[in-house]
Design a protein around this motif. Structure first.
Motif, short mmCIF file in Angstrom:
data_model
loop_
_atom_site.label_atom_id
_atom_site.label_comp_id
_atom_site.label_asym_id
_atom_site.label_seq_id
_atom_site.Cartn_x
_atom_site.Cartn_y
_atom_site.Cartn_z
N ILE A 23 2.54 1.51 -12.03
CA ILE A 23 1.36 2.15 -11.45
C ILE A 23 0.10 1.61 -12.11
O ILE A 23 -0.87 1.24 -11.45
CB ILE A 23 1.45 3.68 -11.59
N GLY A 24 0.12 1.57 -13.44
CA GLY A 24 -1.04 1.05 -14.17
C GLY A 24 -1.31 -0.41 -13.88
O GLY A 24 -2.47 -0.82 -13.72
N GLU A 25 -0.25 -1.21 -13.79
CA GLU A 25 -0.42 -2.64 -13.53
C GLU A 25 -0.97 -2.90 -12.13
O GLU A 25 -1.89 -3.71 -11.95
CB GLU A 25 0.92 -3.36 -13.72
N PHE A 26 -0.42 -2.22 -11.13
CA PHE A 26 -0.90 -2.42 -9.76
C PHE A 26 -2.34 -1.95 -9.61
O PHE A 26 -3.14 -2.58 -8.92
CB PHE A 26 0.00 -1.68 -8.77
N ARG A 27 -2.67 -0.84 -10.26
CA ARG A 27 -4.04 -0.33 -10.17
C ARG A 27 -5.03 -1.31 -10.80
O ARG A 27 -6.13 -1.51 -10.30
CB ARG A 27 -4.16 1.02 -10.87
N GLN A 28 -4.62 -1.91 -11.91
CA GLN A 28 -5.54 -2.78 -12.64
C GLN A 28 -5.61 -4.20 -12.08
O GLN A 28 -6.69 -4.80 -12.01
CB GLN A 28 -5.13 -2.84 -14.12
N HIS A 29 -4.45 -4.73 -11.65
CA HIS A 29 -4.39 -6.15 -11.30
C HIS A 29 -4.15 -6.40 -9.81
O HIS A 29 -4.18 -7.56 -9.39
CB HIS A 29 -3.29 -6.84 -12.11
N PHE A 31 -1.81 -6.22 -6.14
CA PHE A 31 -0.42 -6.60 -5.85
C PHE A 31 -0.13 -8.02 -6.32
O PHE A 31 0.84 -8.28 -7.03
CB PHE A 31 -0.14 -6.46 -4.35
N ASN A 32 -0.98 -8.95 -5.93
CA ASN A 32 -0.73 -10.35 -6.27
C ASN A 32 -0.86 -10.61 -7.76
O ASN A 32 -0.19 -11.49 -8.31
CB ASN A 32 -1.68 -11.27 -5.50
N GLY A 33 -1.73 -9.87 -8.44
CA GLY A 33 -1.93 -10.09 -9.87
C GLY A 33 -0.90 -9.42 -10.76
O GLY A 33 -0.90 -9.64 -11.98
N THR A 34 -0.05 -8.61 -10.18
CA THR A 34 0.99 -7.93 -10.96
C THR A 34 2.30 -8.71 -10.86
O THR A 34 2.70 -9.13 -9.78
CB THR A 34 1.22 -6.50 -10.42
N SER A 35 2.92 -8.91 -12.00
CA SER A 35 4.21 -9.60 -12.04
C SER A 35 5.26 -8.68 -12.65
O SER A 35 4.93 -7.71 -13.35
CB SER A 35 4.11 -10.88 -12.87
N MET A 36 6.49 -8.97 -12.39
CA MET A 36 7.58 -8.19 -12.98
C MET A 36 7.60 -8.37 -14.50
O MET A 36 8.01 -7.48 -15.24
CB MET A 36 8.91 -8.60 -12.36
N ASP A 37 7.13 -9.54 -14.98
CA ASP A 37 7.01 -9.74 -16.43
C ASP A 37 6.01 -8.77 -17.03
O ASP A 37 6.26 -8.18 -18.09
CB ASP A 37 6.58 -11.18 -16.74
N ARG A 38 4.86 -8.61 -16.36
CA ARG A 38 3.84 -7.67 -16.83
C ARG A 38 4.39 -6.25 -16.88
O ARG A 38 4.17 -5.51 -17.83
CB ARG A 38 2.62 -7.71 -15.90
N ILE A 107 -5.25 6.80 -4.34
CA ILE A 107 -6.35 6.08 -3.69
C ILE A 107 -6.37 4.63 -4.15
O ILE A 107 -6.48 3.70 -3.34
CB ILE A 107 -7.70 6.76 -4.00
N ASP A 108 -6.25 4.41 -5.45
CA ASP A 108 -6.27 3.04 -5.97
C ASP A 108 -5.11 2.23 -5.41
O ASP A 108 -5.28 1.06 -5.00
CB ASP A 108 -6.18 3.06 -7.50
N LEU A 109 -3.92 2.83 -5.38
CA LEU A 109 -2.77 2.11 -4.88
C LEU A 109 -2.86 1.90 -3.37
O LEU A 109 -2.34 0.90 -2.85
CB LEU A 109 -1.48 2.86 -5.24
N SER A 110 -3.52 2.80 -2.68
CA SER A 110 -3.74 2.61 -1.24
C SER A 110 -4.64 1.41 -1.01
O SER A 110 -4.45 0.65 -0.04
CB SER A 110 -4.34 3.87 -0.61
N ARG A 111 -5.64 1.22 -1.88
CA ARG A 111 -6.49 0.03 -1.77
C ARG A 111 -5.66 -1.23 -1.98
O ARG A 111 -5.85 -2.24 -1.27
CB ARG A 111 -7.61 0.08 -2.81
#
Length: 209
Positions: A23-29, A31-38, A107-111
Motif C-alpha cells: 500500500i505504501g509503495e503503490f501510494r508513493q511510487h 504502479f509502474n514505479g513499484t516493484s516486487m523487490d521494493r 483515494i491515492d490507490l484509486s489515482r
C-alpha cells in the motif's frame, strides 16, 4: 484504514505485512514505479515469499483494492426492515460506503489505478468488474424494498443503485480523486448522504397511504 485483528498464523502475518508494505509503495511510487523487490524490502520478507502469496504485481494491486473494500464494510450487512422507515436504513447502508470513499489510502490507490488504466484498460476493467460484483448490499436492499411495495415497481434496481451511489461519489470521491480536494468533514458527509437519500426517495418511494 480501519484497524483489523492481527493475523495469528505466520503465513497470514507475512501476507498482511506484504499488503501493508505494498500500500505504501503503490501510494508513493505508483504502479509502474513499484516493484516486487521494493515491496519485499519494505515488508522485510524475501521476494520468493511475496511471489508465494501474489503471483504478480497485478495480483498484489488487485488484492489491495479488494482488501480496502472489505475493510469498509459493516461486519453485518444492512438488511431491509419492512417495519422501519426507509430513510434511516438507506443512510446506514450508504454510510458504510462513505467510509471507503473518505479513506485517503483508497483515494491515492484509486489515482494509481486510474493512471494504470490509461495504459492497460483491460486490467482496470477486470478489477472494476470484481469490485462491482461485491456491491451486492445496496441492490439487494433496493430489491427487497421494491418487493415490499415501498419503492416503485417500475424502478430498474441496478440503474437506481448506480444512480444513488453516483450522487454520493459526485461529492465524496471524484473531486478528491481528480482535483485533489480534501476529504469531506463529518458534517459534509452527513449532508451529502442526507441530500442523496432524500432526492432518491423523492423519485422512487411509493407515497404512504
Amino acid at each position: 484504514m480501519s484497524d483489523q485483528p492481527s493475523p495469528t498464523r505466520l503465513t497470514d502475518r507475512k501476507r498482511d505485512a506484504i499488503l501493508q508494505a505494498a500500500i505504501g509503495e503503490f501510494r508513493q511510487h505508483g504502479f509502474n514505479g513499484t516493484s516486487m523487490d521494493r515491496v519485499a524490502a519494505a515488508a522485510e520478507v524475501s521476494k520468493r515469499t511475496v511471489y508465494n502469496h501474489f503471483p504478480s504485481k497485478e495480483d498484489l494491486f488487485e488484492a489491495i483494492l479488494l482488501l480496502m473494500w472489505e475493510r469498509s464494510q459493516s461486519p453485518e450487512e444492512q438488511q431491509y426492515e419492512a417495519t422501519q422507515p426507509l430513510r434511516p436504513q438507506l443512510l446506514a447502508l450508504l454510510g458504510h460506503k462513505m467510509r471507503l470513499l473518505n479513506d485517503a489510502s483508497f483515494i491515492d490507490l484509486s489515482r494509481v489505478a486510474m493512471a494504470d488504466m490509461m495504459h492497460t484498460p483491460e486490467r482496470a476493467r477486470a478489477i472494476a468488474t470484481k469490485l462491482a460484483a461485491k456491491e451486492e448490499g445496496l441492490p439487494r436492499w433496493l430489491h427487497a424494498a421494491q418487493q415490499g411495495g415501498r419503492l416503485r415497481p417500475s424502478m430498474d434496481v441496478p440503474y437506481a443503485a448506480q444512480q444513488l451511489q453516483g450522487m454520493v461519489k459526485a461529492f465524496a470521491f471524484w473531486p478528491q480523486l481528480a482535483m485533489g480536494q480534501p476529504p469531506l468533514t463529518p458534517a459534509q458527509q452527513q449532508q451529502v448522504l442526507a441530500d442523496a437519500v432524500d432526492m432518491f426517495l423523492g423519485l422512487y418511494a411509493v407515497p404512504a397511504g
